[in-house]
Structures are given as structure tokens and as C-alpha cells.
Design an enzyme around this catalytic site. Structure first.
Site, mmCIF file in Angstrom:
data_model
loop_
_atom_site.group_PDB
_atom_site.id
_atom_site.type_symbol
_atom_site.label_atom_id
_atom_site.label_comp_id
_atom_site.label_asym_id
_atom_site.label_seq_id
_atom_site.Cartn_x
_atom_site.Cartn_y
_atom_site.Cartn_z
ATOM 1 N NE ARG A 120 -9.247 -11.567 2.538
ATOM 2 C CZ ARG A 120 -9.877 -10.699 1.737
ATOM 3 N NH1 ARG A 120 -9.292 -10.283 0.643
ATOM 4 N NH2 ARG A 120 -11.093 -10.279 2.020
ATOM 5 C CB SER A 161 -2.026 -10.037 0.483
ATOM 6 O OG SER A 161 -3.355 -10.197 0.922
ATOM 7 C CG ASP A 203 -6.241 -6.856 -5.461
ATOM 8 O OD1 ASP A 203 -6.519 -7.980 -5.031
ATOM 9 O OD2 ASP A 203 -5.685 -5.985 -4.771
ATOM 10 C CG HIS A 248 -1.898 -1.029 1.362
ATOM 11 N ND1 HIS A 248 -1.824 -2.046 2.288
ATOM 12 C CD2 HIS A 248 -3.036 -1.247 0.658
ATOM 13 C CE1 HIS A 248 -2.872 -2.836 2.157
ATOM 14 N NE2 HIS A 248 -3.618 -2.389 1.177
HETATM 15 O O1 PAF Z 1 -8.345 -3.491 -3.148
HETATM 16 C C1 PAF Z 1 -8.952 -3.092 -2.133
HETATM 17 O O2 PAF Z 1 -8.378 -2.901 -1.070
HETATM 18 C C2 PAF Z 1 -10.460 -2.876 -2.221
HETATM 19 O O3 PAF Z 1 -11.073 -3.813 -3.027
HETATM 20 C C3 PAF Z 1 -10.829 -1.442 -2.638
HETATM 21 C C4 PAF Z 1 -10.345 -1.131 -4.039
HETATM 22 C C5 PAF Z 1 -10.240 -0.452 -1.652
HETATM 23 C C6 PAF Z 1 -12.355 -1.284 -2.624
HETATM 24 O O4 PAF Z 1 -12.883 -1.523 -1.379
#
Ligand code: PAF
Length: 287
Positions: free
Chosen positions: A193, A191, A156, A43
Site C-alpha cells: 500500500r 507494504s 501485520d 515479501h
Molecule cells: O498479509 C496478507 O498479504 C494477507 O492478509 C494474506 C495473509 C495473504 C491473506 O490473504
């Protein structure tokens, strides 16, 4: 704008809009990184990328109930706003938008955004309604922030293609940018997760990327592709993965076969212990 403790945090649409209006009135461009929080280096790399392309960067942190199925991990999904803001303090993030579910869905869900050709295959087949939830919340977030540029992870891959299609079809005036997947030294795609994995499972999980590379090499040589796929599926199963899918598609349009395509994408989704992991690899093809 940004305090020593980190970015300023807004929880209402109206407060964020006031901040954005004053930002725009100073002639600044806006970059946007939508997230569900529990931020990791992947992120933060998206935030850095947004800052390369815009003056002011907004990160949204919202665990969107609409994209979780009834038996999925909505309740368990880690909510770590304080540590997320601390992590963002060392990165070029100016403001965080962290709304409640009521703020985002004040009257529940009456309108849905759907890209059916892309939303019912691959992850969409295994998670019915998921991409409708993603497309709807991303449309709402883009309407709230109205950024010049929005950055999403290539990890994703299907989500990014759904979003690109939706933005083009609905004429939403934003530039959508995909950013490279950030990986652990083992190759495992970062991720949120991954937090569900034990130490041992995390070691095993790195097999996914190795599998993609093995299939990628076969694809590039155009040799033994189906045998390699079969062997890799068996290897993953033997290591404890429960495979949702391992498929090769046209990288430009996931609803199409890769056979005639200029580039292919190998996509995998598999459960390992409590975690459902996804990854992909794009391969240029020389026919
Ligand atoms: O990828 C994500 O974290 C989510 O799917 C997003 C794009 C923030 C939408 O909730």
C-alpha cells in the site's frame, strides 16, 4: 522444477496438489508464504526465511475479496503477477499458486473462520469482517498446501496473532513463523500500500516508525507514557495523518492491557492520503 523465467505457476488446486504430492513423495519439506502479490523486498525476505526452514517453497498470490470491506481497495489493489514471478525468479521460490476467486470460493462463502476475541479490536474494529476474511482464506490455503512451515510478516502483528490462535485452536499441523518487518532506510515499513503514497507522503510516512520508537523509549523507562502518547498523536495529526488508533497492548495477547505484561507491543494504524498504513514495535518490559 524451477525454470529460468521463474517459478512454475499453478492456478488450480488440483494441479498444485499433484505437484505437492510428488514433492512430498521425494521426502521434501514444504515452506509456504501466503501473499496478495505486488511483491516487495519484505515479501522476498519471507521467501528467503521459508527457504531456510524447508526444502521447497510455495508462494500464493491471491487478492482475497473476503478480507476487503465494501468501501476498501479490492478493485484498486495492484495485481502484478508477471513482475512478481520475475522477482521470485531470483529467490528460492519453487512454485507460485495464483488461483482465481472462483477457484478459491467455488460455492461462495458458506463457512467462515472467526477468532472473535482478536478480530473485533484494533484493525478489526476499523475493518469489520477483515480478520474473518483473513482467517478463512488462510485456513483454505493451509488446507490446500499443507505446508510444514508457513511464514508471515510481523508487520501485520494482529493478523499473525489471529492466525496463530486459529492454527492452535483448529489443530492445524503447521508451524507458523513470524518474520521481522523489512523497512526502507527511512524506517517506513515496506507494504504494497506504500504504492498509494506520493513522494512527499512517503517522506511523511516514516514518522510512524519514529513515533513507535519514541513511545517505546518512554515505555522502557516507564516514564511519561501517557503524555508521550498524547504528544505523538498530536504530532501525527499535525503532519496530516488520520489516526485509526495508536495503542499499547500485551504483546502475547492483544486483547489484554500491557500493564502486567512481560512485553508490550505499540500498534499504530493511520491513513495518509489514499494509503492506510500500519506498523508496530515490540518492547520488553522490566517491571
Ligand atoms: O498479509 C496478507 O498479504 C494477507 O492478509 C494474506 C495473509 C495473504 C491473506 O490473504
Amino acid at each position: 522444477m524451477k525454470s529460468d523465467q521463474g517459478p512454475v505457476v499453478f492456478s488450480t488446486v488440483s494441479d498444485l496438489r499433484d505437484f505437492l504430492a510428488s514433492t512430498r513423495s521425494r521426502g521434501k519439506t514444504i515452506g509456504f508464504v501466503p501473499t496478495m502479490g505486488n511483491l516487495h523486498q519484505g515479501h522476498l525476505d519471507l521467501v528467503n526465511k521459508a527457504a531456510e526452514m524447508a526444502d521447497v517453497v510455495i508462494v500464493s498470490i491471491f487478492v482475497n475479496p473476503m478480507q476487503f470491506g465494501p468501501h476498501e481497495d479490492f478493485d484498486a489493489y495492484p495485481r502484478t503477477l508477471e513482475s512478481d514471478c520475475k522477482a521470485l525468479a531470483n529467490h528460492p521460490c519453487d512454485a507460485v499458486f495464483s488461483p482465481t476467486v472462483r477457484e478459491m470460493y467455488p460455492k461462495g462463502v458458506n463457512t467462515e473462520i472467526d477468532v472473535p476475541s482478536l478480530s473485533t479490536i484494533l484493525c478489526g474494529h476499523h475493518r469489520p469482517g477483515h480478520f474473518k476474511g483473513v482467517a478463512t482464506v488462510v485456513t483454505k490455503l493451509l488446507n490446500i498446501v499443507q505446508p510444514d512451515v508457513a511464514v508471515f510478516g510481523n508487520k501485520d502483528y494482529q493478523q499473525l496473532q489471529v492466525i496463530r490462535t486459529m492454527v492452535a485452536d483448529l489443530l492445524i499441523p503447521v508451524s507458523i513463523v513470524g518474520a521481522d518487518t523489512t523497512r526502507e532506510p527511512s524506517g517506513l515499513a515496506m507494504s504494497s500500500r506504500n504504492a498509494y503514497l506520493s513522494k512527499e507522503e512517503k517522506d511523511t510516512a516514516s514518522m510512524l516508525y519514529a513515533t513507535l520508537r519514541t513511545i517505546g523509549a518512554a515505555l522502557q523507562k516507564d516514564t511519561q507514557v501517557s503524555t508521550t502518547m498524547k504528544n505523538e498523536k498530536q504530532r501525527l495529526a499535525a503532519a496530516g495523518f488520520v489516526l485509526d488508533y495508536l495503542e499499547i497492548k500485551d504483546a502475547q495477547d492483544l486483547s489484554k492491557s500491557y500493564v502486567e505484561a512481560d512485553s508490550a507491543v505499540i500498534l499504530v494504524a493511520a491513513k495518509l492520503g489514499k494509503a492506510r498504513l500500519i506498523d508496530n514495535l515490540v518492547v520488553e518490559l522490566t517491571h
